[in-house]
Design an enzyme around this catalytic site. Structure first.
Site, mmCIF file in Angstrom:
data_model
loop_
_atom_site.group_PDB
_atom_site.id
_atom_site.type_symbol
_atom_site.label_atom_id
_atom_site.label_comp_id
_atom_site.label_asym_id
_atom_site.label_seq_id
_atom_site.Cartn_x
_atom_site.Cartn_y
_atom_site.Cartn_z
ATOM 1 N N GLU A 66 0.828 -1.207 0.000
ATOM 2 C CA GLU A 66 0.000 0.000 0.000
ATOM 3 C C GLU A 66 0.864 1.259 0.000
ATOM 4 O OE1 GLU A 66 -3.367 -0.328 2.474
ATOM 5 O OE2 GLU A 66 -4.032 1.727 2.136
ATOM 6 N N GLU B 255 2.299 1.669 -3.442
ATOM 7 C CA GLU B 255 1.270 2.218 -4.322
ATOM 8 C C GLU B 255 1.103 3.721 -4.077
ATOM 9 O OE1 GLU B 255 -2.530 0.625 -3.311
ATOM 10 O OE2 GLU B 255 -3.357 0.898 -5.325
ATOM 11 N N CYS C 67 -8.321 -1.746 3.743
ATOM 12 C CA CYS C 67 -8.299 -2.906 4.644
ATOM 13 C C CYS C 67 -9.676 -3.258 5.166
ATOM 14 C CB CYS C 67 -7.431 -2.616 5.863
ATOM 15 S SG CYS C 67 -5.827 -2.016 5.434
ATOM 16 N N SER D 291 -7.039 2.292 -2.567
ATOM 17 C CA SER D 291 -5.860 1.454 -2.756
ATOM 18 C C SER D 291 -6.326 0.129 -3.356
ATOM 19 C CB SER D 291 -5.192 1.201 -1.408
ATOM 20 O OG SER D 291 -4.362 0.068 -1.499
ATOM 21 N N LYS E 217 -15.872 -9.147 7.454
ATOM 22 C CA LYS E 217 -14.867 -10.078 6.940
ATOM 23 C C LYS E 217 -15.527 -11.373 6.464
ATOM 24 C CE LYS E 217 -11.078 -7.716 7.579
ATOM 25 N NZ LYS E 217 -10.261 -7.314 6.442
ATOM 26 N N GLU F 243 -16.543 -10.464 3.127
ATOM 27 C CA GLU F 243 -15.391 -10.238 2.258
ATOM 28 C C GLU F 243 -14.844 -11.561 1.717
ATOM 29 O OE1 GLU F 243 -11.596 -9.146 4.023
ATOM 30 O OE2 GLU F 243 -11.356 -7.531 2.566
ATOM 31 N N GLU G 102 -13.813 -11.994 -6.189
ATOM 32 C CA GLU G 102 -12.426 -11.639 -6.487
ATOM 33 C C GLU G 102 -11.451 -12.487 -5.677
ATOM 34 O OE1 GLU G 102 -14.761 -9.592 -5.422
ATOM 35 O OE2 GLU G 102 -14.924 -7.836 -6.735
ATOM 36 N N CYS H 160 -10.758 -1.675 14.269
ATOM 37 C CA CYS H 160 -11.148 -3.078 14.411
ATOM 38 C C CYS H 160 -11.357 -3.507 15.857
ATOM 39 C CB CYS H 160 -10.105 -3.980 13.767
ATOM 40 S SG CYS H 160 -9.797 -3.547 12.052
#
Lengths: 672, 161, 634
Positions: free
Chosen positions: A282, A285, A303, A323, A362, A365, A370, A507
């Site tokens: 990251e 990038e 994230c 990102s 999560k 996710e 993907e 988190c």
């Protein structure tokens, strides 16, 4: 009146000082009297619906203390016989309309309604006329909604609207039929719910709960054919202990690892390892984007899956600003699926990757397409902190007495930078620790970056890296994030790098964490994570030897092609309501007509697609083309950067204007 | 014509200044156009007023005046009071549903011509079983009589184009 | 027509209209209140227009031309109050009242009354009992016992005519205020008058205004609450339909008093005529510079918007009403903050009901002292009520505060009737006051003065002003159930006590009525009722148990009979009745046998029949068809 009297009131005869409490309820709580409430939540707007915090106020009679401004000299009684009877009756009324199967409820022993029923000694509910049973919504991997258990306190609705500005759920209907639901009674998976799960976190009962993966995980462990590995998120280690009597913030890392080994996990790894990877990718990038001139700045972190989904629903035009890095969970999954089978003498098919996360998003996710390889998800199952605690208890493990064990290598070794990811500000700090050296060639003299730490919903910091100054913002809460996306749209956003976490505090405040009524819980967990960082030998991701080894052996060059394949991802726009379209066609559709489909998604709408649609409709009307042309509006063609988007037949037009569309229609008409 | 309706909806939104506070007048006017509030139109209104669809749905379901289900031009209401029930109102209900291809889940024909509903006692037990069609009351209805009413309506509609 | 030098222009309009009216001969006023319209009064009005023209007389509906003495002014009015005798036609200047006028009577009225000054006896009102024929409006006891002040113009003037309102002195009070009084003075005058809110609790209007006036935050709003939702109350509707300008004038005065430049009229959707009339009144007032940026040519602005409700009783509650104007679900929110501090969109807001606002211009016009001279000390002025139920005369009435219940029921109401409307001897069993939020009054309250405080002392409230008179055959448990059903349906569902409590109270009342009650039922009902009353979030929830608590207090024995003996003393609760056929009365005609939907009646022709109580579902079909009144107990 002397000053003392000026600032005091009387609770059951006891003198209590008034500080800056916003209401009488807070003053009473300060006097160590725990008045029950369902709908009062200090971070949300006042609702005043549960009527349990009632008190008798001299001269005013019975009032709800949450709705009363404290005034000097007030005389308050909190537990008279009449108040006790009324509170009991109100609870009984709620229980009469609530399933009584507590033992099988996910919220058993942590349900406020159950707790209050016990406190008030309610043994029998004389009313027994529940309303019609409503269907349970478990149509998505993250959350389960059981409207039958809802007490309609509205905490979830207000959290979703006020703190997250998502508004996926709201009240519907009236009177006894009132329910909390997504639009049109759809499932949460079919609307713009981002699965942050804070609705479940604030729900006092079991009406919204994380969708449990306990059974699936235990089945995988029981299967002798599979190799089951776990990755443990940073925020877990300072919260899991709460379930076993530790003070909040106490790190229980080594008992936790030991417990997982006892439960039968073959290997136990640390998601913080993948967080180190995330930092490197990251930051790389980000430096690249700075170097290219800032077109794609500010860069938003990626994230947090709830934030990603928020951006996909509400800011599809800004997706290039995200990102492209996968989250640590998915970087881990990707790397694990590719590298572990060989190391562990198994096949990718027989490797089961289990994440244990403080998070409900999560769970969702891990199911994103993907993050699948050959039809199999990189991460097979996601458990929450609380689910893990449940499994540990279910196995009869005495958590406190377990001999500490350490993570397995290589994916269990991490720097402190990977650990503080669990705190809001942690990703930013980790990126600075890495990027400073990358940009300037030398390490910043201070390890800790205090400028990005703190509590506020939006924090900003200017970080000098050599001759560059990086303007960073750290936000938690999706409403705060959306305020910044609006600034980006308006061109007034002053930042280069923006870290976004959906949950309060990051988190550590995730919806999968233990339920707590301690108001300082987040501060304690946060301090715990910073302490873990301090205790580690390595604080910089670039110092993690196993990360270096991974690049050498598996990933290749930082930011290279393989790294992109394994560690980065793409995003797509999402409709507010899945699969909805507005048909403007004539009622006698023949199926032979030319289909013209104008996107009315948020982004195209802002770019004038409605005017286009209106002009088009008028054109069809005046030229009597209705027989030949069918006009439709759908709510997203998922090309938001290039709107207005119009599909004519099988051709798609971007940046469409009325003349182009009309021209094309005329052309097709002439040809046929 | 649907295109016209969409234009009207846009007009309404513009006249109300796309002001979210004007949601209720918007819904009132839109319902006048469609006869009910279709979900897709509610989503469009939500997008236009920058409100979450759940919020618009919440408002639309709070007020008794709003309906999210289209009703037919002819609404058959069959009394489900005790007397009518005993006198065989369920047979009539089934006959009507069979004739129109309706069920408990789907109470309105796809051409939006007929709606079949049950209502609690209409208080005309002496005439049981009782059925109303829009404003007219039919007493001592049999399955045959009920389906004849449909035939008559269909015939009238055809005659009047 | 802006920049109007309003004073002179408005005076001219008023003067012209007055002269035209003086010059005209007779005036025919057809009541076009909702009740009379339902009975066909609009057709009657049309027939008048046609017949008057056919008779060679000139008809003028708006007095636009200079009329000569042959002109008949024909106008439609708002509700004249005597709804049950409608359609009503009044003929001025003789003040003749024709009742139950049909289209076919019109030709005769034109020929006899308008052309030849004859009164048509058969169309006059005859007082039941005394059989006295009343030739003029002021001889009808229904009207003579009243004191129509707020309603004075409602029912005579043409609600669609701004000139007529002006000619009657309309907007003079608003002009006085805008042109020569400070905001503080206006609040003071209203407080001095002792005006109390007509919509519910009776909060002093002047104090409410003053609290709003002293707020520094702007903008401020004035809201007229026309969401009159109580079943059986229609005072506000009548005012909005019958004298809309009075309501607007009251709002303007309120606006000036609190410093607001915008007002909302919130009218329930079920009142389309009221919406239409208010809308037109606003348009007319705007056109004449009465509303707008320069009110009466001053530099002060006041605008009025109209908001139609969407069908929710709870929106009568002020915080819910404001949520509704803001485009939200109409759910009440906790007070404080009060609307005066933080109301519509968080701005200071004064919210008054229709009747209160319509009273305001009268106070400014005649002064606080004049207002106080009517009524009682703590409740000055008059109050409108909707009188319904088992009384001879039902309709809209207005009386000074403090008149006794007996006066209203017996003098104005004209005595008690049976279920078919026939006058009976004896007195009322109970009077429900204040609709679903109110309580019941009994014989012991005969001499109770009807005013805010006296009613509050006996656990009742003026409320919206519904008065439902009930005769001895009424079951009070069923009455309580009726109101509970209403509140339960209309609960917004926000707070626990109201949402869950009303549902359980309704179920408990059903148990009592349907014979499932036990000795615990009534104590449980009382316990829930107390909790809902004390702990609900809004006023509607707090008053929802009133009908139950009040009937429990006054008719406890009746409840107890339902529970202990499974008997309904009034014979109304079907599940508790034992149907039987009186063998003396039954002639064996078999009509009932054929009608019974469940074959519960048996018997041979020409011999008395029997009814099987086990099979009987108490639908009453047999009793309806029996010509000999032989069916008992249903």
């Amino acid at each position: 009146m002397n000053k003392e009297i000026e600032n005091t009131l009387f609770v059951n005869g006891q003198t209590v000082e008034i500080a800056d409490e916003p209401n009488l309820l807070e003053v009473i709580r300060k006097a160590n009297i725990d008045l029950p409430t369902f709908c009062y939540h200090s971070e949300l707007s006042l609702y005043g619906a549960c009527r349990l915090c009632i008190v008798e106020l001299e001269g005013k009679g019975v009032v709800a203390s949450c709705s009363v401004q404290p005034e000097p000299g007030m005389e308050v009684r909190t537990h008279t016989a009449a108040l006790r009877e009324m509170r009991r009756t109100t609870l009984e009324l709620l229980l009469a309309n609530h399933p009584q199967a507590c033992t099988t409820c996910a919220k058993n022993t942590q349900c406020k309604l159950q707790d209050l029923a016990q406190r008030f000694g309610i043994e029998d509910v004389v009313f027994n006329r529940p309303v019609k049973e409503r269907p349970i919504d478990d149509s998505n991997p993250a959350l389960v909604r059981d409207p039958n258990k809802c007490v309609l306190c509205g905490d979830c609705v207000r959290f979703c609207a006020e703190v997250q500005n998502v508004g996926a759920i709201d009240f519907a209907n009236r009177g006894a039929q009132v329910t909390v639901t997504p639009a049109y009674n759809k499932g949460l998976g079919d609307v713009a719910c981002v699965f942050c799960g804070q609705c479940a976190a604030v729900c006092p009962t079991g009406a919204i709960t994380p969708n449990s993966a306990e059974q699936d995980v235990m089945a995988a462990i029981d299967d002798p054919e599979t190799t089951v590995v776990a990755q443990l998120a940073p925020a877990l280690r300072v919260a899991l202990g709460e379930e076993f009597g530790y003070d909040p913030g106490t790190s229980v890392t080594w008992q936790m690892v030991a417990a997982l080994k006892r439960l039968g996990f073959d290997k136990v790894y640390d998601t913080s390892f993948a967080a180190d990877l995330t930092v490197i990718e990251e930051a790389g990038e980000f430096i690249e984007r700075m170097d290219e001139g800032g077109e794609r700045l500010p860069q938003f972190t990626s994230c947090c899956p709830a934030w990603i989904k928020t951006a996909e629903h509400f800011s599809p035009d800004l997706l290039p600003h995200l990102s492209s890095c996968r989250s640590p969970q998915q970087m881990f999954g990707s790397l694990a699926r590719r590298t572990l089978p060989e190391q562990l003498n198994t096949t990718p098919e027989k490797l089961v990757v289990v994440s244990i996360m403080p998070c409900t998003a999560k769970k969702y996710e891990a199911t994103r397409e993907e993050f699948h390889q050959n039809g199999k998800p990189d991460v097979d199952h996601v458990l929450t902190t609380r689910e893990l605690a449940g499994i540990i208890r279910g196995a009869g493990l005495r958590f406190q007495d377990l001999e500490p064990e350490s993570f397995d290598l290589p994916l269990g070794f991490k720097s402190g930078a990977g650990v503080i990811f669990g705190n809001s500000g942690g990703v930013s700090e980790a990126v600075v620790r890495y990027a400073h050296e990358k940009v300037t060639g030398e390490r910043s003299p201070e390890v800790d970056v205090h400028a990005v730490r703190g509590e506020e919903g939006v924090r900003e910091a200017q970080i000098s890296m050599g001759d560059r100054t990086v303007r960073m913002a750290v936000v938690h809460g999706l409403a705060n994030a959306q305020r910044l996306t609006e600034q980006v749209r308006q061109g007034t956003c002053p930042y280069d790098f923006i870290e976004v976490m959906a949950c309060p505090g990051g988190c550590i405040g995730g919806a999968g964490q233990p339920v707590s009524f301690d108001e300082n819980i987040r501060q304690k967990r946060k301090a715990g994570l910073y302490a873990v960082d301090k205790g580690l030998q390595v604080h910089h991701p670039q110092d993690n030897p196993y990360v270096a080894a991974s690049y050498r052996d598996a990933i290749g060059e930082i930011g290279g092609e393989e790294a992109h394949d394994m560690l980065h991802t793409t995003y797509k726009t999402r409709q507010r309501i899945a699969g909805q379209e507005l048909s403007l066609a004539n009622s006698e559709a023949t199926g032979q007509q030319l289909e013209v489909d104008v996107c009315l998604g948020t982004s195209c709408f802002l770019k004038g697609s409605q005017d286009l649609l209106q002009a088009l409709a008028k054109y069809i009307n005046t030229n009597e083309l209705g027989e030949h042309v069918e006009v439709k509006a759908s709510f997203c063609h998922q090309k938001c950067g290039r709107g207005p988007v119009v599909k004519i037949g099988d051709k798609t037009f971007e940046h469409a204007d009325f003349d182009t569309v009309r021209g094309t229609i005329d052309e097709v008409m002439q040809n046929s | 014509m649907a295109v016209k309706k969409f234009e009207d909806v846009c007009d309404i939104l513009d006249r109300q200044g796309r002001n979210p506070a004007r949601l209720i007048p918007v819904l009132q006017e839109v319902q006048k156009i469609y006869g009910y509030l279709p979900e897709e139109v509610l989503t469009f209104i939500a997008t236009s007023l920058d409100l979450p669809p759940a919020r618009v749905y919440g408002v639309a379901t709070f007020y008794a005046h709003f309906t999210l289900e289209p009703k037919g031009r002819y609404v058959f209401r069959l009394c489900d009071g005790t007397a009518c029930h005993v006198k065989g109102s369920s047979d009539i209900l089934n006959a009507l549903r069979d004739k129109l291809g309706l069920s408990e889940e789907q109470d309105t024909t796809s051409d939006k011509m007929f709606t079949v509903e049950t209502v609690s006692c209409l208080g005309a037990c002496g005439l049981a079983p009782v059925m109303t069609v829009n404003e007219s009351v039919y007493g001592q209805v049999t399955p045959e009589k009920a389906t004849e009413v449909i035939d008559e309506i269909v015939k009238n509609e055809e005659d009047n184009g | 027509m802006n920049a109007i030098t309003a004073k002179t222009d408005l005076d001219n309009i008023a003067e012209t209209y007055r002269k035209a009216q003086e010059a005209a001969g007779r005036r025919v006023i057809v009541c076009a209140g909702t009740g009379c319209v339902a009975n066909g009064s609009l057709e009657v009005a049309k027939a008048f227009e046609k017949q008057i023209a056919a008779a060679g007389l000139e008809v003028s509906t708006f007095l636009q031309t200079e009329p000569d003495h042959n002109t008949v002014q024909l106008s439609e009015s708002g509700c004249q109050g005597f709804c049950q005798m409608g359609p009503l036609v009044t003929i001025l200047p003789d003040n003749i009242l024709y009742t139950q006028v049909k289209e076919e009577d019109v030709a005769e009225i034109v020929e006899k009354t308008l052309r030849n000054n004859e009164t048509i006896q058969r169309l006059l009102y005859v007082e039941p009992g005394s059989e006295k024929t009343c030739e003029r409006v002021d001889q009808v006891p229904f009207y003579t016992a009243q004191s129509r002040t707020v309603l004075a113009e409602c029912g005579t003037i043409d609600p669609r005519s701004l000139p007529e309102y002006l000619a009657k002195g309309g907007y003079k009070a608003a002009r006085k205020v805008f042109e020569g009084m400070t905001a503080k003075e206006v609040c003071g005058e209203i407080e001095e008058a002792g005006l109390r809110g007509r919509g519910g609790g009776g909060f002093p209007t002047g104090r409410k205004w003053e609290l709003t006036r002293i707020q520094e935050k702007t903008p401020k709003y004035v809201i007229c609450n026309g969401d009159e939702g109580d079943p059986g109350a229609f005072m506000d509707r009548s005012l909005m339909e019958g004298n809309p300008h009075a309501v607007l004038e009251g709002m303007m005065i309120a606006g000036h008093a609190v410093g607001a430049t915008e007002g909302y009229v919130y009218v329930r959707l079920e009142y389309p005529l009221a919406v239409e009339r208010i809308r037109q009144a606003v348009a007319d007032a705007e056109e004449h510079g009465i509303l707008g940026d320069q009110v009466f040519g001053t530099d002060k602005a006041f605008r009025i918007h109209i908001m139609e409700g969407a069908g929710a009783f709870v929106c009568g509650e002020e915080t819910a009403l404001m949520a509704s104007i803001e485009g939200k679900r109409g759910m009440p929110s906790p007070k404080p903050p009060f609307p005066a501090q933080s109301g519509l969109s968080g701005c200071p807001t004064v919210i008054n009901n229709v009747e209160t606002l319509a009273t305001v211009p009268l106070i400014i016009r005649d002064g606080a002292q004049a207002f106080r001279s009517v009524g009682v000390k703590t409740s000055p002025g008059t109050k409108t009520f909707a009188l319904t139920g088992h009384v001879a005369n039902t309709g809209l009435i207005e009386v000074p505060f403090g008149v006794s219940l007996a006066t209203v029921v017996e003098e104005i109401g004209g005595g008690i009737t049976d279920n078919n409307g026939a006058l009976i001897d004896g007195s009322f069993k109970a009077v429900q006051i204040g609709g679903p939020s109110g309580g019941c009054l009994t014989q012991e309250h005969r001499d109770l003065p009807l005013d805010f405080d006296s009613l509050k002392n006996v656990g009742c409230m003026v409320g919206s002003g519904g008065l439902v008179v009930m005769n001895e055959n009424t079951c009070m448990v069923s009455v309580a159930r009726f109101f509970m059903q209403f509140t339960q349906n209309e609960s917004c569902g926000k707070c626990v006590p109201c949402r869950e409590g009303t549902r359980q109270m309704l179920a408990l009342l059903d148990d009592i009525i349907e014979g499932r009650s036990t000795e615990d039922t009534i104590p449980t009902l009382e316990r829930v009722a107390r909790t809902v009353q004390q702990t609900s979030l809004c006023g509607l929830g707090k008053t929802a148990p009133s009908p139950v608590l009040s009937t429990l207090e006054h008719f406890h024995e009746e409840y107890q009979a339902h529970v202990d003996q499974k008997r309904c003393p009034a014979g109304q609760c079907k599940a508790l009745t034992v149907p039987e056929i009186d063998p003396e009365a039954c002639v064996g005609c078999t009509a009932c046998v054929r009608k019974c939907p469940v074959d519960a009646i048996s018997g041979e022709p020409k011999k008395p029949h029997q009814i099987d109580p086990e099979l009987c579902i108490r639908c009453g079909a047999c009793a309806e068809v029996c010509k000999f009144n032989a069916i008992k107990g249903i």
